[in-house]
Motif scaffolding. Structure first.
Motif, PDB file in Angstrom:
ATOM      1  N   VAL A   1     -20.983 -70.120 -39.436  1.00 49.78           N
ATOM      2  CA  VAL A   1     -20.610 -71.507 -39.137  1.00 49.78           C
ATOM      3  C   VAL A   1     -21.751 -72.442 -39.534  1.00 49.78           C
ATOM      4  O   VAL A   1     -21.574 -73.378 -40.312  1.00 49.78           O
ATOM      5  N   ILE A   2     -22.938 -72.181 -39.006  1.00 45.11           N
ATOM      6  CA  ILE A   2     -24.046 -73.113 -39.270  1.00 45.11           C
ATOM      7  C   ILE A   2     -24.722 -72.804 -40.605  1.00 45.11           C
ATOM      8  O   ILE A   2     -25.366 -73.681 -41.188  1.00 45.11           O
ATOM      9  N   LYS A   3     -24.486 -71.604 -41.134  1.00 46.74           N
ATOM     10  CA  LYS A   3     -24.993 -71.314 -42.487  1.00 46.74           C
ATOM     11  C   LYS A   3     -24.389 -72.243 -43.529  1.00 46.74           C
ATOM     12  O   LYS A   3     -24.903 -72.361 -44.642  1.00 46.74           O
ATOM     13  N   ARG A   4     -23.279 -72.899 -43.165  1.00 48.53           N
ATOM     14  CA  ARG A   4     -22.701 -73.875 -44.094  1.00 48.53           C
ATOM     15  C   ARG A   4     -23.661 -75.023 -44.368  1.00 48.53           C
ATOM     16  O   ARG A   4     -23.546 -75.701 -45.377  1.00 48.53           O
ATOM     17  N   ILE A   5     -24.571 -75.271 -43.413  1.00 45.33           N
ATOM     18  CA  ILE A   5     -25.471 -76.424 -43.522  1.00 45.33           C
ATOM     19  C   ILE A   5     -26.872 -75.913 -43.874  1.00 45.33           C
ATOM     20  O   ILE A   5     -27.499 -75.236 -43.070  1.00 45.33           O
ATOM     21  N   PRO A   6     -27.379 -76.270 -45.054  1.00 46.90           N
ATOM     22  CA  PRO A   6     -28.711 -75.770 -45.443  1.00 46.90           C
ATOM     23  C   PRO A   6     -29.825 -76.494 -44.702  1.00 46.90           C
ATOM     24  O   PRO A   6     -29.606 -77.553 -44.115  1.00 46.90           O
ATOM     25  N   VAL A   7     -31.026 -75.929 -44.710  1.00 49.34           N
ATOM     26  CA  VAL A   7     -32.234 -76.650 -44.301  1.00 49.34           C
ATOM     27  C   VAL A   7     -33.083 -76.736 -45.563  1.00 49.34           C
ATOM     28  O   VAL A   7     -33.387 -75.713 -46.183  1.00 49.34           O
ATOM     29  N   ARG A   8     -33.451 -77.981 -45.962  1.00 51.85           N
ATOM     30  CA  ARG A   8     -34.153 -78.155 -47.237  1.00 51.85           C
ATOM     31  C   ARG A   8     -35.536 -78.736 -46.989  1.00 51.85           C
ATOM     32  O   ARG A   8     -35.693 -79.608 -46.144  1.00 51.85           O
ATOM     33  N   ALA A   9     -36.490 -78.275 -47.782  1.00 54.34           N
ATOM     34  CA  ALA A   9     -37.826 -78.873 -47.693  1.00 54.34           C
ATOM     35  C   ALA A   9     -37.969 -79.999 -48.716  1.00 54.34           C
ATOM     36  O   ALA A   9     -38.938 -80.744 -48.681  1.00 54.34           O
ATOM     37  N   ASN A  10     -37.003 -80.165 -49.610  1.00 56.42           N
ATOM     38  CA  ASN A  10     -37.133 -81.205 -50.644  1.00 56.42           C
ATOM     39  C   ASN A  10     -36.534 -82.537 -50.177  1.00 56.42           C
ATOM     40  O   ASN A  10     -36.134 -82.693 -49.036  1.00 56.42           O
ATOM     41  N   ARG A  11     -36.471 -83.517 -51.081  1.00 59.93           N
ATOM     42  CA  ARG A  11     -36.048 -84.875 -50.702  1.00 59.93           C
ATOM     43  C   ARG A  11     -34.564 -85.116 -50.988  1.00 59.93           C
ATOM     44  O   ARG A  11     -34.105 -86.253 -50.936  1.00 59.93           O
TER      45      ARG A  11
ATOM     46  N   ILE B   1     -30.874 -81.279 -42.758  1.00 59.71           N
ATOM     47  CA  ILE B   1     -32.309 -81.448 -42.582  1.00 59.71           C
ATOM     48  C   ILE B   1     -32.980 -81.341 -43.958  1.00 59.71           C
ATOM     49  O   ILE B   1     -32.750 -80.383 -44.695  1.00 59.71           O
ATOM     50  N   SER B   2     -33.800 -82.347 -44.280  1.00 56.98           N
ATOM     51  CA  SER B   2     -34.551 -82.342 -45.540  1.00 56.98           C
ATOM     52  C   SER B   2     -35.931 -82.919 -45.240  1.00 56.98           C
ATOM     53  O   SER B   2     -36.214 -83.296 -44.088  1.00 56.98           O
ATOM     54  N   ALA B   3     -36.758 -83.044 -46.279  1.00 58.70           N
ATOM     55  CA  ALA B   3     -38.084 -83.644 -46.080  1.00 58.70           C
ATOM     56  C   ALA B   3     -37.941 -85.046 -45.492  1.00 58.70           C
ATOM     57  O   ALA B   3     -38.724 -85.449 -44.634  1.00 58.70           O
ATOM     58  N   GLU B   4     -36.912 -85.779 -45.924  1.00 60.14           N
ATOM     59  CA  GLU B   4     -36.703 -87.145 -45.415  1.00 60.14           C
ATOM     60  C   GLU B   4     -36.436 -87.119 -43.911  1.00 60.14           C
ATOM     61  O   GLU B   4     -36.912 -87.974 -43.164  1.00 60.14           O
ATOM     62  N   THR B   5     -35.631 -86.156 -43.478  1.00 55.49           N
ATOM     63  CA  THR B   5     -35.286 -86.079 -42.051  1.00 55.49           C
ATOM     64  C   THR B   5     -36.535 -85.811 -41.227  1.00 55.49           C
ATOM     65  O   THR B   5     -36.788 -86.464 -40.208  1.00 55.49           O
ATOM     66  N   VAL B   6     -37.320 -84.828 -41.652  1.00 55.69           N
ATOM     67  CA  VAL B   6     -38.527 -84.450 -40.894  1.00 55.69           C
ATOM     68  C   VAL B   6     -39.499 -85.634 -40.851  1.00 55.69           C
ATOM     69  O   VAL B   6     -40.028 -85.985 -39.788  1.00 55.69           O
TER      70      VAL B   6
ATOM     71  N   ARG C   1     -22.895 -88.428 -48.554  1.00 56.26           N
ATOM     72  CA  ARG C   1     -24.120 -88.521 -47.750  1.00 56.26           C
ATOM     73  C   ARG C   1     -23.740 -88.653 -46.294  1.00 56.26           C
ATOM     74  O   ARG C   1     -22.794 -89.369 -45.952  1.00 56.26           O
ATOM     75  N   VAL C   2     -24.484 -87.941 -45.464  1.00 61.21           N
ATOM     76  CA  VAL C   2     -24.225 -87.942 -44.023  1.00 61.21           C
ATOM     77  C   VAL C   2     -25.514 -88.328 -43.315  1.00 61.21           C
ATOM     78  O   VAL C   2     -26.600 -87.849 -43.674  1.00 61.21           O
ATOM     79  N   LEU C   3     -25.383 -89.214 -42.324  1.00 60.20           N
ATOM     80  CA  LEU C   3     -26.528 -89.535 -41.468  1.00 60.20           C
ATOM     81  C   LEU C   3     -26.219 -89.009 -40.075  1.00 60.20           C
ATOM     82  O   LEU C   3     -25.054 -88.982 -39.658  1.00 60.20           O
ATOM     83  N   SER C   4     -27.254 -88.594 -39.367  1.00 61.73           N
ATOM     84  CA  SER C   4     -27.047 -88.126 -38.000  1.00 61.73           C
ATOM     85  C   SER C   4     -27.784 -89.065 -37.063  1.00 61.73           C
ATOM     86  O   SER C   4     -28.928 -89.451 -37.326  1.00 61.73           O
ATOM     87  N   TYR C   5     -27.108 -89.461 -35.986  1.00 58.33           N
ATOM     88  CA  TYR C   5     -27.699 -90.407 -35.030  1.00 58.33           C
ATOM     89  C   TYR C   5     -28.472 -89.611 -33.981  1.00 58.33           C
ATOM     90  O   TYR C   5     -27.875 -88.999 -33.085  1.00 58.33           O
ATOM     91  N   VAL C   6     -29.796 -89.587 -34.143  1.00 58.92           N
ATOM     92  CA  VAL C   6     -30.653 -88.760 -33.283  1.00 58.92           C
ATOM     93  C   VAL C   6     -31.843 -89.601 -32.811  1.00 58.92           C
ATOM     94  O   VAL C   6     -32.472 -90.290 -33.631  1.00 58.92           O
ATOM     95  N   ASP C   7     -32.142 -89.547 -31.549  1.00 53.87           N
ATOM     96  CA  ASP C   7     -33.262 -90.320 -30.976  1.00 53.87           C
ATOM     97  C   ASP C   7     -33.184 -91.803 -31.361  1.00 53.87           C
ATOM     98  O   ASP C   7     -34.200 -92.440 -31.681  1.00 53.87           O
ATOM     99  N   GLY C   8     -31.987 -92.348 -31.389  1.00 56.88           N
ATOM    100  CA  GLY C   8     -31.808 -93.772 -31.686  1.00 56.88           C
ATOM    101  C   GLY C   8     -31.999 -94.140 -33.143  1.00 56.88           C
ATOM    102  O   GLY C   8     -32.054 -95.319 -33.483  1.00 56.88           O
TER     103      GLY C   8
END
Ligand code: FAD
Ligand code: UDP
Length: 361
Positions: free
Chosen positions: A169-179, A98-103, A84-91
């Motif tokens: 390069v960035i295709k390695r990282i998916p964008v998901r609408a699920n949780r 990116i997933s439903a949780e991120t959005v 699991r990876v977390l990204s430090y964004v906007d504090g």
């Protein structure tokens, strides 16, 4: 001295090759390795504080390929870790990819998965043709997410913006609408229970395999003759940079051991796209499952143009240069080039094993 088979490099490509040649052809193999250890870039060891760390950056094994998993499972049991990876964004620390949780966390929404799908579609930009890594994110998630998570992380990592890099390069990282907040969703995931180096020890433990450590191939090749050579190091070095040097990125690791605490961060890795000079911080105990210690080690990663080559820079000019070397490699008699730097491919560990298992020897 004459040797039937020589393998240069004791990483995934070299060790898998050596094992196959020994087992399937019943022929002797000499593995020549520049470093003072086996396992290539997956090498791990216990640091001075007793914590198992990965010398060349965090390695999490993941694959959808059962044959690869079964092959390696002959040499190790697994600690069934899911990264699991977390990204430090906007504090805030928000889940990556990116997933439903991120959005929902980032924009303070309470959307269901189908609603997030609609949200992403609404924010995505129309990109007629995906030509680079910027296009990949804009077309899936739009500009705000691109700016917050990808633009500056990529610049730190590559010293180039996503618009300058291949879409892969960035295709390695998916964008998901699920949780699903796991970094990888492959069916098989884990770390070797006693470490990568121990797994490699098993892989190379065969009476027909000999390993010479601390031996640079180019320093010893004059003293040897051979039937077949398998080269798994950087392809440009092999050809004495005849077409010019390929650009590589390296990483400098800054380690810190914190005492009196079991853990210091909430996830295995925390990414810092917009703050600090490092790209990400990994806490090794979270990956390896090592327990019952009143201390923990983290590694901060600083990307750099200098140092041990880790990644081929995936821009157009460099990939064109790599193609020239690939043509030279294909024409080299009795020699095969296999692995991440020998083939100039952004392979994960399992892809290297799959590549070598799929070869007709
Ligand atoms: P290497 O592991 O580089 O092995 C090549 C070997 O050849 C090296 O040991 C080298 O010393 C030796 N060599 C080179 N030149 C010579 C010479 N002249 N003489 C003798 N020996 C020589 N993959 C994943 O699947 N999951 C991950 O989480 C992951 N994380 C990563 C994180 C980082 C920071 C990096 C850099 C890579 C990561 N990878 C990950 C990718 C993984 O490291 C590679 O896929 C894998 O190690 C490639 O194996 P290889 O055998 O091709 O190359
Ligand atoms: N990336 C990004 N932001 C992140 C994570 C990744 O922009 O938070 C981009 C960056 O360009 C990176 C690439 O996606 O190099 C691939 O990420 P991955 O985690 O697969 O990199 P690796 O583990 O191979 O260094």
């Amino acid at each position: 001295m004459h040797v039937k088979n020589i393998v240069v490099g004791a990483g995934y490509a070299g060790a898998t090759l050596a094992r196959r040649i020994a087992e399937e052809k019943g022929e002797p193999v000499l593995v020549v390795e520049r470093h003072d250890h086996i396992a290539g870039h997956a090498y791990d060891h216990y640091n001075e504080h007793g914590i198992l760390v990965h010398k060349y950056g965090p390695h999490i094994f993941h694959t959808t390929d059962k044959a690869v998993w079964d092959f390696l499972s002959r040499f190790t049991e697994w600690h069934l870790y899911q990264h699991r990876v977390l990204s430090y964004v906007d504090g805030m620390l928000v889940p990556m990819p990116i997933s439903a949780e991120t959005v929902n966390m980032l924009y303070n929404l309470g959307l269901s998965a189908p609603q997030v799908e609609a949200w992403l579609a609404e924010h995505a930009e129309k990109v007629p043709e995906i030509r680079n890594s910027e296009d990949v994110v804009l077309s899936k998630a739009g500009r705000d997410i691109y700016e917050k998570f990808f633009k500056n992380y990529t610049f730190k990592q590559w010293d180039k913006y996503p618009a300058e890099l291949s879409p892969d390069v960035i295709k390695r990282i998916p964008v998901r609408a699920n949780r699903d907040t796991r970094y990888f969703t492959d069916r098989y995931q884990g770390l070797p229970r006693r470490g990568y180096t121990e797994m490699f020890r098993g892989l190379l433990a065969h009476p027909l395999i000999s390993v010479m450590l601390q031996t640079d191939w180019f320093a010893v090749k004059k003293e040897l003759t051979w039937d077949r050579l398998y080269f798994t190091g950087p392809v440009d070095r092999y050809f004495e940079y005849s077409e010019g040097p390929i650009l590589y990125r390296s990483v400098r690791f800054e380690y810190e051991t914190v005492f009196g605490k079991e853990f210091v961060q909430e996830a295995g890795t925390v990414n810092y796209p917009n703050d600090y000079d490092f790209t990400r911080v990994t806490e090794y105990k979270r990956l390896t499952g090592q327990t019952a210690l009143d201390r923990t080690t983290v590694a901060r990663e600083y990307s750099s143009a200098e140092g041990e080559p880790f990644y081929i820079v995936p821009d157009e000019a460099n990939l064109a240069l790599a193609k020239k070397y690939a043509a030279l490699a294909a024409a080299e008699p009795n020699t095969r080039f296999l692995g991440r730097l020998a083939e100039s491919r952004y392979y994960n560990m399992d892809q290297v094993v799959a590549r070598v298992l799929g070869l007709a020897l």
